[in-house]
Scaffold this motif. Structure first.
Motif, PDB file in Angstrom:
ATOM      1  N   LYS A 103       0.836  -1.208   0.000  1.00 33.01           N
ATOM      2  CA  LYS A 103       0.000   0.000   0.000  1.00 33.01           C
ATOM      3  C   LYS A 103       0.869   1.255   0.000  1.00 33.01           C
ATOM      4  N   LYS A 104       1.923   1.256   0.798  1.00 40.13           N
ATOM      5  CA  LYS A 104       2.832   2.397   0.851  1.00 40.13           C
ATOM      6  C   LYS A 104       3.595   2.577  -0.461  1.00 40.13           C
ATOM      7  N   LEU A 105       3.788   1.492  -1.193  1.00 42.27           N
ATOM      8  CA  LEU A 105       4.488   1.548  -2.483  1.00 42.27           C
ATOM      9  C   LEU A 105       3.525   1.799  -3.650  1.00 42.27           C
ATOM     10  N   ASP A 106       2.228   1.882  -3.365  1.00 42.42           N
ATOM     11  CA  ASP A 106       1.188   2.091  -4.386  1.00 42.42           C
ATOM     12  C   ASP A 106       1.152   0.985  -5.429  1.00 42.42           C
ATOM     13  N   VAL A 107       1.266  -0.263  -4.974  1.00 40.99           N
ATOM     14  CA  VAL A 107       1.166  -1.412  -5.881  1.00 40.99           C
ATOM     15  C   VAL A 107       0.200  -2.436  -5.284  1.00 40.99           C
ATOM     16  N   PRO A 137      13.930   1.503  -6.755  1.00 39.96           N
ATOM     17  CA  PRO A 137      13.026   0.370  -6.975  1.00 39.96           C
ATOM     18  C   PRO A 137      13.635  -0.693  -7.883  1.00 39.96           C
ATOM     19  N   PRO A 138      13.460  -1.971  -7.520  1.00 33.32           N
ATOM     20  CA  PRO A 138      13.922  -3.050  -8.396  1.00 33.32           C
ATOM     21  C   PRO A 138      13.059  -3.084  -9.664  1.00 33.32           C
ATOM     22  N   ALA A 139      13.476  -3.870 -10.637  1.00 36.51           N
ATOM     23  CA  ALA A 139      12.787  -3.920 -11.932  1.00 36.51           C
ATOM     24  C   ALA A 139      11.312  -4.290 -11.787  1.00 36.51           C
ATOM     25  N   TRP A 140      10.993  -5.265 -10.921  1.00 31.80           N
ATOM     26  CA  TRP A 140       9.595  -5.683 -10.776  1.00 31.80           C
ATOM     27  C   TRP A 140       8.725  -4.555 -10.260  1.00 31.80           C
ATOM     28  N   LEU A 141       9.257  -3.741  -9.343  1.00 29.03           N
ATOM     29  CA  LEU A 141       8.490  -2.635  -8.780  1.00 29.03           C
ATOM     30  C   LEU A 141       8.318  -1.511  -9.808  1.00 29.03           C
ATOM     31  N   ALA A 142       9.377  -1.198 -10.519  1.00 33.18           N
ATOM     32  CA  ALA A 142       9.294  -0.173 -11.560  1.00 33.18           C
ATOM     33  C   ALA A 142       8.287  -0.582 -12.631  1.00 33.18           C
ATOM     34  N   ASP A 143       8.301  -1.860 -13.004  1.00 35.75           N
ATOM     35  CA  ASP A 143       7.375  -2.360 -14.016  1.00 35.75           C
ATOM     36  C   ASP A 143       5.927  -2.296 -13.519  1.00 35.75           C
ATOM     37  N   ARG A 178       4.695  -0.257 -11.245  1.00 36.05           N
ATOM     38  CA  ARG A 178       4.282   1.149 -11.189  1.00 36.05           C
ATOM     39  C   ARG A 178       4.001   1.706 -12.580  1.00 36.05           C
ATOM     40  N   ARG A 179       4.749   1.261 -13.563  1.00 35.76           N
ATOM     41  CA  ARG A 179       4.605   1.767 -14.930  1.00 35.76           C
ATOM     42  C   ARG A 179       3.396   1.143 -15.628  1.00 35.76           C
ATOM     43  N   ASN A 180       3.243  -0.190 -15.531  1.00 37.88           N
ATOM     44  CA  ASN A 180       2.241  -0.905 -16.332  1.00 37.88           C
ATOM     45  C   ASN A 180       1.038  -1.437 -15.558  1.00 37.88           C
ATOM     46  N   GLY A 181       1.158  -1.552 -14.237  1.00 36.98           N
ATOM     47  CA  GLY A 181       0.058  -2.083 -13.449  1.00 36.98           C
ATOM     48  C   GLY A 181       0.099  -3.594 -13.388  1.00 36.98           C
ATOM     49  N   ASN A 188     -19.310   3.591 -10.355  1.00 34.49           N
ATOM     50  CA  ASN A 188     -19.422   3.329 -11.780  1.00 34.49           C
ATOM     51  C   ASN A 188     -18.905   1.948 -12.185  1.00 34.49           C
ATOM     52  N   GLY A 189     -18.806   1.052 -11.204  1.00 37.02           N
ATOM     53  CA  GLY A 189     -18.514  -0.342 -11.495  1.00 37.02           C
ATOM     54  C   GLY A 189     -17.046  -0.694 -11.679  1.00 37.02           C
ATOM     55  N   ILE A 190     -16.128   0.234 -11.390  1.00 37.40           N
ATOM     56  CA  ILE A 190     -14.701  -0.074 -11.489  1.00 37.40           C
ATOM     57  C   ILE A 190     -14.260  -0.591 -10.113  1.00 37.40           C
ATOM     58  N   THR A 191     -14.263  -1.904  -9.970  1.00 36.76           N
ATOM     59  CA  THR A 191     -13.912  -2.497  -8.674  1.00 36.76           C
ATOM     60  C   THR A 191     -12.669  -3.363  -8.755  1.00 36.76           C
ATOM     61  N   GLU A 192     -12.250  -3.690  -9.963  1.00 38.53           N
ATOM     62  CA  GLU A 192     -11.079  -4.539 -10.155  1.00 38.53           C
ATOM     63  C   GLU A 192      -9.873  -3.680 -10.533  1.00 38.53           C
ATOM     64  N   PRO A 193      -8.667  -4.185 -10.285  1.00 37.43           N
ATOM     65  CA  PRO A 193      -7.465  -3.459 -10.693  1.00 37.43           C
ATOM     66  C   PRO A 193      -7.429  -3.278 -12.212  1.00 37.43           C
ATOM     67  N   LEU A 194      -6.863  -2.157 -12.646  1.00 32.37           N
ATOM     68  CA  LEU A 194      -6.708  -1.881 -14.073  1.00 32.37           C
ATOM     69  C   LEU A 194      -5.234  -1.692 -14.408  1.00 32.37           C
ATOM     70  N   THR A 195      -4.885  -2.021 -15.637  1.00 29.11           N
ATOM     71  CA  THR A 195      -3.524  -1.774 -16.111  1.00 29.11           C
ATOM     72  C   THR A 195      -3.444  -0.339 -16.635  1.00 29.11           C
ATOM     73  N   THR A 196      -2.238   0.127 -16.877  1.00 26.45           N
ATOM     74  CA  THR A 196      -2.045   1.462 -17.427  1.00 26.45           C
ATOM     75  C   THR A 196      -2.733   1.573 -18.789  1.00 26.45           C
TER      76      THR A 196
END
Length: 123
Positions: free
Chosen positions: A19-23, A49-55, A57-60, A81-89
């Motif tokens: 949560k603190k990393l926004d992922v 941030p390691p590659a997995w974290l950068a990715d 944050r960039r792509n979701g 408005n029905g957006i309850t699931e995670p979305l990608t960038t």
């Protein structure tokens, strides 16, 4: 005179760290999900941030609070408005390009809410 106590290491659950990393926790590597994260480790992840974290944050996929910020609406507005699931960038960008009526309405509501909060703060 007493001797100083050794400084204890602060740790947090992976969910708190995510949560603190926004992922999304579910999108992080297994070793991150299964361990505990110290305050120093969190600071290190934030500063370099390691590659997995950068990715992530960039792509979701992104958690609701990040989606709301990218769309300039509230989390409540997403849920209404029905957006309850995670979305990608890419999905967020597609929503921005489509600019449905609900998104315009929620942006107006959010802008009005911010304006009112600013007005109250200046009193």
């Amino acid at each position: 005179m007493t001797s100083p106590k050794p400084k204890s290491i602060q740790t947090m659950k992976p969910a708190t760290a995510a949560k603190k990393l926004d992922v999304l926790l579910s999108a992080t590597p297994a070793e991150f999900q299964e361990g505990v994260v110290s305050r120093d480790e969190l600071n290190e992840l934030q500063s370099t941030p390691p590659a997995w974290l950068a990715d992530l944050r960039r792509n979701g996929p992104h958690p609701k609070q990040v989606i709301a910020a990218k769309l300039k609406v509230s989390v409540s507005g997403l849920i209404r408005n029905g957006i309850t699931e995670p979305l990608t960038t890419a999905e967020i960008d597609a929503l921005k390009a489509e600019n449905p009526a609900w998104l315009e309405r929620e942006r107006a509501i959010q802008a009005e809410t911010r304006k009112e909060a600013l007005r109250l703060k200046q009193r």
